[in-house]
Design a protein around this motif. Structure first.
Motif, PDB file in Angstrom:
ATOM      1  N   ARG A 240      -8.324  -8.599   1.941  1.00 34.87           N
ATOM      2  CA  ARG A 240      -7.918  -8.998   3.291  1.00 34.87           C
ATOM      3  C   ARG A 240      -7.420  -7.813   4.101  1.00 34.87           C
ATOM      4  NH1 ARG A 240      -5.637 -13.175  -0.012  1.00 34.87           N
ATOM      5  NH2 ARG A 240      -3.695 -11.987  -0.064  1.00 34.87           N
ATOM      6  N   GLY A 241      -7.810  -6.608   3.715  1.00 29.05           N
ATOM      7  CA  GLY A 241      -7.300  -5.435   4.407  1.00 29.05           C
ATOM      8  C   GLY A 241      -5.935  -5.058   3.851  1.00 29.05           C
ATOM      9  N   PRO A 242      -5.096  -4.368   4.615  1.00 27.27           N
ATOM     10  CA  PRO A 242      -3.791  -3.937   4.104  1.00 27.27           C
ATOM     11  C   PRO A 242      -2.836  -5.088   3.840  1.00 27.27           C
ATOM     12  CG  PRO A 242      -3.958  -3.505   6.456  1.00 27.27           C
ATOM     13  CD  PRO A 242      -5.330  -3.900   6.004  1.00 27.27           C
ATOM     14  N   ASP A 243      -3.034  -6.231   4.515  1.00 24.96           N
ATOM     15  CA  ASP A 243      -2.231  -7.431   4.272  1.00 24.96           C
ATOM     16  C   ASP A 243      -0.734  -7.117   4.365  1.00 24.96           C
ATOM     17  OD1 ASP A 243      -2.315 -10.110   3.988  1.00 24.96           O
ATOM     18  OD2 ASP A 243      -2.978 -10.133   1.910  1.00 24.96           O
ATOM     19  N   ILE A 244      -0.332  -6.547   5.486  1.00 28.93           N
ATOM     20  CA  ILE A 244       1.034  -6.059   5.685  1.00 28.93           C
ATOM     21  C   ILE A 244       2.058  -7.179   5.570  1.00 28.93           C
ATOM     22  CG2 ILE A 244       2.579  -4.993   7.374  1.00 28.93           C
ATOM     23  CD1 ILE A 244       0.077  -3.461   8.412  1.00 28.93           C
ATOM     24  N   GLY A 245       1.725  -8.350   6.085  1.00 26.76           N
ATOM     25  CA  GLY A 245       2.662  -9.469   6.067  1.00 26.76           C
ATOM     26  C   GLY A 245       3.093  -9.850   4.668  1.00 26.76           C
ATOM     27  N   ARG A 246       2.181  -9.810   3.719  1.00 31.99           N
ATOM     28  CA  ARG A 246       2.534 -10.153   2.337  1.00 31.99           C
ATOM     29  C   ARG A 246       3.441  -9.093   1.716  1.00 31.99           C
ATOM     30  NH1 ARG A 246      -0.597 -14.088  -0.577  1.00 31.99           N
ATOM     31  NH2 ARG A 246      -1.884 -15.272   0.880  1.00 31.99           N
ATOM     32  N   LYS A 247       3.253  -7.844   2.082  1.00 35.13           N
ATOM     33  CA  LYS A 247       4.156  -6.805   1.601  1.00 35.13           C
ATOM     34  C   LYS A 247       5.565  -7.048   2.138  1.00 35.13           C
ATOM     35  CE  LYS A 247       1.081  -2.853   0.785  1.00 35.13           C
ATOM     36  NZ  LYS A 247      -0.212  -3.452   1.075  1.00 35.13           N
ATOM     37  N   ILE A 248       5.667  -7.412   3.395  1.00 34.93           N
ATOM     38  CA  ILE A 248       6.981  -7.683   3.986  1.00 34.93           C
ATOM     39  C   ILE A 248       7.653  -8.849   3.267  1.00 34.93           C
ATOM     40  CG2 ILE A 248       8.162  -8.460   6.081  1.00 34.93           C
ATOM     41  CD1 ILE A 248       6.085  -6.902   7.698  1.00 34.93           C
ATOM     42  N   ALA A 249       6.880  -9.897   2.989  1.00 32.07           N
ATOM     43  CA  ALA A 249       7.435 -11.044   2.267  1.00 32.07           C
ATOM     44  C   ALA A 249       7.928 -10.625   0.881  1.00 32.07           C
ATOM     45  CB  ALA A 249       6.382 -12.146   2.156  1.00 32.07           C
ATOM     46  N   THR A 250       7.151  -9.785   0.191  1.00 32.49           N
ATOM     47  CA  THR A 250       7.558  -9.303  -1.127  1.00 32.49           C
ATOM     48  C   THR A 250       8.836  -8.489  -1.037  1.00 32.49           C
ATOM     49  OG1 THR A 250       5.223  -9.190  -1.768  1.00 32.49           O
ATOM     50  CG2 THR A 250       6.803  -8.028  -3.169  1.00 32.49           C
ATOM     51  N   TYR A 251       8.913  -7.649  -0.020  1.00 32.08           N
ATOM     52  CA  TYR A 251      10.091  -6.799   0.181  1.00 32.08           C
ATOM     53  C   TYR A 251      11.363  -7.638   0.258  1.00 32.08           C
ATOM     54  CZ  TYR A 251      13.257  -3.554   2.602  1.00 32.08           C
ATOM     55  OH  TYR A 251      14.336  -2.784   2.960  1.00 32.08           O
ATOM     56  N   PHE A 252      11.344  -8.686   1.055  1.00 33.70           N
ATOM     57  CA  PHE A 252      12.548  -9.494   1.236  1.00 33.70           C
ATOM     58  C   PHE A 252      12.821 -10.394   0.028  1.00 33.70           C
ATOM     59  CE2 PHE A 252      11.814  -8.401   5.734  1.00 33.70           C
ATOM     60  CZ  PHE A 252      13.083  -7.929   6.032  1.00 33.70           C
ATOM     61  N   CYS A 253      11.826 -10.582  -0.820  1.00 31.96           N
ATOM     62  CA  CYS A 253      12.069 -11.306  -2.074  1.00 31.96           C
ATOM     63  C   CYS A 253      12.671 -10.407  -3.139  1.00 31.96           C
ATOM     64  CB  CYS A 253      10.759 -11.900  -2.605  1.00 31.96           C
ATOM     65  SG  CYS A 253      10.147 -13.342  -1.695  1.00 31.96           S
ATOM     66  N   VAL A 254      12.379  -9.111  -3.073  1.00 36.00           N
ATOM     67  CA  VAL A 254      12.795  -8.194  -4.133  1.00 36.00           C
ATOM     68  C   VAL A 254      14.175  -7.594  -3.881  1.00 36.00           C
ATOM     69  CG1 VAL A 254      12.273  -5.958  -5.208  1.00 36.00           C
ATOM     70  CG2 VAL A 254      10.459  -7.639  -4.888  1.00 36.00           C
ATOM     71  N   ILE A 255      14.480  -7.244  -2.630  1.00 34.27           N
ATOM     72  CA  ILE A 255      15.716  -6.494  -2.391  1.00 34.27           C
ATOM     73  C   ILE A 255      16.993  -7.257  -2.768  1.00 34.27           C
ATOM     74  CG2 ILE A 255      14.752  -4.918  -0.699  1.00 34.27           C
ATOM     75  CD1 ILE A 255      15.960  -6.626   1.509  1.00 34.27           C
ATOM     76  N   PRO A 256      17.045  -8.600  -2.711  1.00 38.91           N
ATOM     77  CA  PRO A 256      18.281  -9.245  -3.203  1.00 38.91           C
ATOM     78  C   PRO A 256      18.579  -8.915  -4.663  1.00 38.91           C
ATOM     79  CG  PRO A 256      17.011 -10.791  -1.893  1.00 38.91           C
ATOM     80  CD  PRO A 256      16.134  -9.596  -2.105  1.00 38.91           C
TER      81      PRO A 256
END
Length: 417
Positions: free
Chosen positions: A303-319
């Motif tokens: 799906r290309g770089p799929d930036i939105g999914r990376k952002i979602a992962t980021y906010f799931c991981v940092i806690p």
């Protein structure tokens, strides 16, 4: 899995050796649980964890005799960013404690904490890795030699830590030097850290924007032969840069409000500790969910770089990367550890980290079959004893090279002075 169990036993021994328990009573706490010695020891355990993580990344450790089962040290494969989060927490804590207790702390900060501590070691490592890679027969394009030596591309892929730490330290200096409202200072540091996170989410693991959509999935694309289009070449490429940085802000906040935080823990400590542990495990589950559901490596989804999914992962991981240092802070109020090994690795944490890749690479002949593509065919001796030899060699070599690296840094720092 005997090596994994041996490592577990050694870690438990290190946690017992030099450990001090304050007591079960509500008024029994370690008032020095966040002292310089305690923090250095905590950094030392994190440094050991980072080396274990790097070793576990080798394919020979990730499969049991090539059968696809979990191999030796597999629990450390995805734990690297947590150990780095501990580094950042300790760094943030130290920055604020020094800032609040030393009136002239910011005077000379850029020279002492950025130039001497981060920039000089970064460029010394570039020279060491350049000589090592050239000596091993590796050759770069002329432009890559230039960008590597300048430091804007990565001669040492592990050297991302001083780069990011320098960016954060410079931001700290500029913000706390020029902004009078201290609460706003913390907000602005949070903005900088978030901007770094979003920088990776947009940038991804390589220059995806260098060609047509999904060019990296096309094996015939000429971009595959371009050195500048590969992974681990440019700054801010890869999630290992940013998923632990928020812990620095938490360390800063804990240092500023330490008296209030300690007072909060003094009342009903054990239920509150249990709450912190439960929250940490919940954030661990959230981190796993985010990485499974969305993922860091979304470029390979088609799906290309799929930036939105990376952002979602980021906010799931940092806690999770925030809660682990918080949990350790809470535990150390009652139980803290300091022994010669933890203090040694705490003192030389940067040096052992920066030199680790050279040693990991140099001893790969012990764990891979000769005359095969780079690290592609694991070699398993009877009982996997060669993995144990490799493990010991990497630790010993990392320590020796780290000490030499420390000496070289000291010589260059004297020249700069």
């Amino acid at each position: 899995m005997y090596l994994t169990y041996t490592v577990y036993a050694l870690i438990i021994a290190l946690l017992i050796w030099g450990g001090k328990f304050a007591g079960f009573k509500k008024d029994q706490f370690h008032e020095d649980s966040s002292s310089l010695e305690a923090m250095k020891s905590l950094r030392g355990f994190a440094a050991i964890g980072v080396i274990l993580h790097h070793i576990s990344q080798e394919g020979a450790f990730q499969m049991a005799n090539g059968r696809g089962n979990p191999g030796e040290l597999s629990p450390f494969v995805n734990a690297g960013f947590i150990f780095v989060a501990i580094f950042f927490f300790c760094s943030g804590y130290g920055l604020i404690k020094s800032y609040e207790t030393k009136p002239d702390y910011l005077n000379g900060f850029m020279k002492k904490r950025v130039l001497k501590t981060l920039v000089i070691p970064y460029y010394v490592s570039i020279v060491i890795y350049g000589l090592a890679r050239f000596g091993s027969g590796e050759r770069f394009a002329p432009l890559q030699w230039v960008t590597n030596l300048i430091g804007i591309t990565m001669m040492n892929p592990y050297a991302w830590y001083p780069v990011i730490a320098a960016i954060l330290y410079i931001a700290f200096y500029l913000i706390f030097k020029n902004v009078k409202n201290k609460k706003l200072c913390y907000v602005l540091m949070g903005v900088v850290i978030l901007a770094l996170g979003m920088g990776f989410c947009v940038n991804g693991h390589f220059p995806w924007f260098a060609g047509p959509k999904n060019w990296w999935l096309d094996r015939a694309s000429p971009l595959h032969s371009k050195w500048w289009a590969r992974q681990q070449v440019w700054w801010l490429s890869g999630e290992w840069w940013i998923n632990s940085c928020p812990a620095l802000l938490i360390g800063m906040i804990f240092a500023h409000y330490e008296v209030q935080i300690r007072d909060w823990f003094r009342k009903l400590y054990w239920p509150k500790l249990l709450l912190i542990i439960v929250l940490t495990f919940l954030t661990f589950a959230l981190s796993g969910f985010g990485q499974m559901k969305f993922g860091w490596w979304t470029e390979w989804s088609g799906r290309g770089p799929d930036i939105g999914r990376k952002i979602a992962t980021y906010f799931c991981v940092i806690p999770y990367s925030i809660m682990v240092p918080v949990m350790l802070f809470a535990v150390m109020l009652k139980y803290k550890v300091s022994n010669p090994i933890s203090r040694f690795f705490g003192k030389y944490s940067l040096e052992t980290y920066m030199m680790n890749l050279i040693v990991i690479t140099a001893f790969r002949f012990l764990i891979y079959k000769p005359n095969t593509p780079y690290a592609s065919v694991p070699l398993y001796k009877a009982g996997n004893y060669n993995l144990a030899i490799y493990f010991a060699a990497v630790f010993a070599g990392t320590i020796l090279l780290g000490l030499l690296y420390k000496l070289l840094n000291s010589l260059v720092q004297k020249l700069v002075k």
